[in-house]
Design a protein around this motif. Structure first.
Motif, PDB file in Angstrom:
ATOM      1  N   GLU A 293     -26.309  11.906  27.943  1.00  0.00           N
ATOM      2  CA  GLU A 293     -25.931  11.199  29.160  1.00  0.00           C
ATOM      3  C   GLU A 293     -24.787  10.234  28.914  1.00  0.00           C
ATOM      4  O   GLU A 293     -24.114   9.809  29.858  1.00  0.00           O
ATOM      5  N   ASN A 294     -24.541   9.874  27.668  1.00  0.00           N
ATOM      6  CA  ASN A 294     -23.501   8.910  27.334  1.00  0.00           C
ATOM      7  C   ASN A 294     -22.352   9.603  26.617  1.00  0.00           C
ATOM      8  O   ASN A 294     -22.560  10.588  25.900  1.00  0.00           O
ATOM      9  N   ARG A 377     -22.181  16.812  26.771  1.00  0.00           N
ATOM     10  CA  ARG A 377     -22.096  16.063  28.023  1.00  0.00           C
ATOM     11  C   ARG A 377     -20.948  16.650  28.842  1.00  0.00           C
ATOM     12  O   ARG A 377     -19.875  16.920  28.303  1.00  0.00           O
TER      13      ARG A 377
END
Length: 415
Positions: A293-294, A377
């Motif tokens: 997510e990062n 991601r």
């Protein structure tokens, strides 16, 4: 200034739209296309994947394949499965996938804009794939599959689109077998078309979101025909190509993951040891997978276990728009130096898995014998446009857009 214009679209008879509309040629292989086309004589797969109507061992670049596609397209026209609009139109094409909805404008974009970089690119193309698409377009005399373009969203234009939808009934409205909902409206009002043309005339840039090989080949076919025509005016259909333009804030980019067949001679212990030089590595207790997510985080699956990788400070230049992409960080610090994958576009040891298939596909591939998989991601649309604006290119397989545009809903003939 971006030039768009209406055209006399070739499109399915209303009762045939769902049957005709097909996945694009480049997201399924020949075997999958053959299976999908069983019992469906009108599916557009017969045009975009014409090898399905020839012996299974045929070379995909055999002249017979291109001629079969032309024959299949002409038969669909003769049988009135596909009918050409009587006057030039633009079209609104809406797709819904679960809670996600996006609506694009189907138009003809300009070959000249492509050549002059008004239409900006973010990926290199491969000569062999370009040559294939050039032959496909030239032989069929048509843009059978649309190019997926985007532009920076404008609120006033969004309002115009929404108002038109409310005031007009769609010509197609169906849910495909994969659950994606497709809706199409025709725009034949000269006043509305003029407003749309003026809106895009004020824009500095359009961006290729998906379809770099299709756009490059369409432009080269246009240039080839321009050079061969002593009476060239610039208004001929070959000067334009089929495109669907979506506002950037409606697009959905998914992860584009990597699977590698072997560890380049390393044991698993040696491999992990080398990773630790550039990444923090954390074994995960839960085995449900890890979707980063990062920025600068990665999931890794190996030997039936998931790991979280985090790029260490100093392993990339945060001011470099390309080098700071997650796909670049993984390539520069792991895939190339540790696994020996110098050119991911050509190396047969690496494969790419669209996020639509989920993390389970990565687990399945590794459990079946491949060595390691990496969950990425998603790249953002803002990153894509920023890189295109600076004239740079992204590493291959950086973006996976969903939902995919269906082929056959609207076709552009080159004369």
């Amino acid at each position: 200034m971006a030039k768009v214009r209406p055209f006399r679209g070739l499109r399915p008879a209303p009762d045939k739209a769902k049957e005709v509309a097909s996945l694009p040629y480049d997201v399924i292989n020949s075997a999958e296309a053959r299976e999908m086309a069983k019992g469906k004589p009108h599916t557009f797969l017969h045009v975009v994947k014409p090898e399905i109507d020839l012996p299974e061992d045929i070379d995909l670049y055999d002249e017979k394949v291109y001629l079969k596609g032309k024959e299949n397209l002409q038969k669909m026209i003769q049988d009135k499965v596909l009918i050409q609009d009587e006057k030039p139109c633009m079209y609104l094409y809406q797709q819904a996938m679960g809670y996600h909805k996006q609506i694009g404008l189907v138009v003809c974009a300009s070959v000249e804009d492509y050549e002059n970089n008004v239409i900006k690119k973010h990926e290199h193309t491969r000569a062999d794939k370009e040559a294939d698409r050039i032959r496909h377009v030239d032989t069929q005399n048509a843009n059978a599959g649309p190019i997926f373009l985007t532009y920076r969203a404008e609120e006033e234009f969004d309002k115009l689109v929404e108002a038109y939808k409310k005031e007009h009934d769609p010509v197609y409205d169906f849910v495909a077998e994969d659950g994606i909902w497709h809706t199409l409206w025709t725009i034949d009002d000269a006043g509305i078309i003029e407003r749309i043309e003026k809106t895009f005339d004020k824009m500095d840039s359009l961006y290729v979101a998906d379809g770099h090989h299709r756009s490059a080949s369409a432009a080269k076919v246009g240039a080839k025909r321009r050079e061969a025509n002593p009476n060239h005016t610039g208004d001929e259909e070959y000067n334009f190509f089929l495109a669907v333009l979506f506002p950037h804030d409606q697009l959905y980019i998914m992860d584009y993951n990597r699977v590698v067949k072997d560890l380049n001679g390393n044991s698993q212990e040696e491999f992990i040891g080398k990773i630790k030089e550039k990444f923090e590595i954390e074994p995960l207790e839960a085995n449900g997978g890890f979707s980063p997510e990062n920025p600068h985080e990665f999931g890794m699956y190996m030997n039936r276990k998931w790991y979280k990788l985090s790029a260490k400070k100093g392993t990339f230049d945060s001011k470099d728009p390309v080098g700071s992409l997650d796909v670049s960080i993984l390539q520069d610090n792991l895939l190339s130096p540790i696994l020996g994958i110098e050119d991911p576009r050509k190396d047969k040891r690496i494969d790419f898995v669209g996020g639509i298939r989920g993390l389970e596909e990565l687990r399945k591939r590794v459990d079946a014998g491949e060595a390691v998989a990496f969950a990425m991601r998603p790249t953002t649309i803002e990153q894509l446009m920023s890189i295109a604006d600076t004239g740079n290119v992204m590493p291959p397989k950086s973006t996976w857009f969903e939902p995919k545009l269906r082929s056959g809903i609207v076709v552009h003939l080159l004369d």
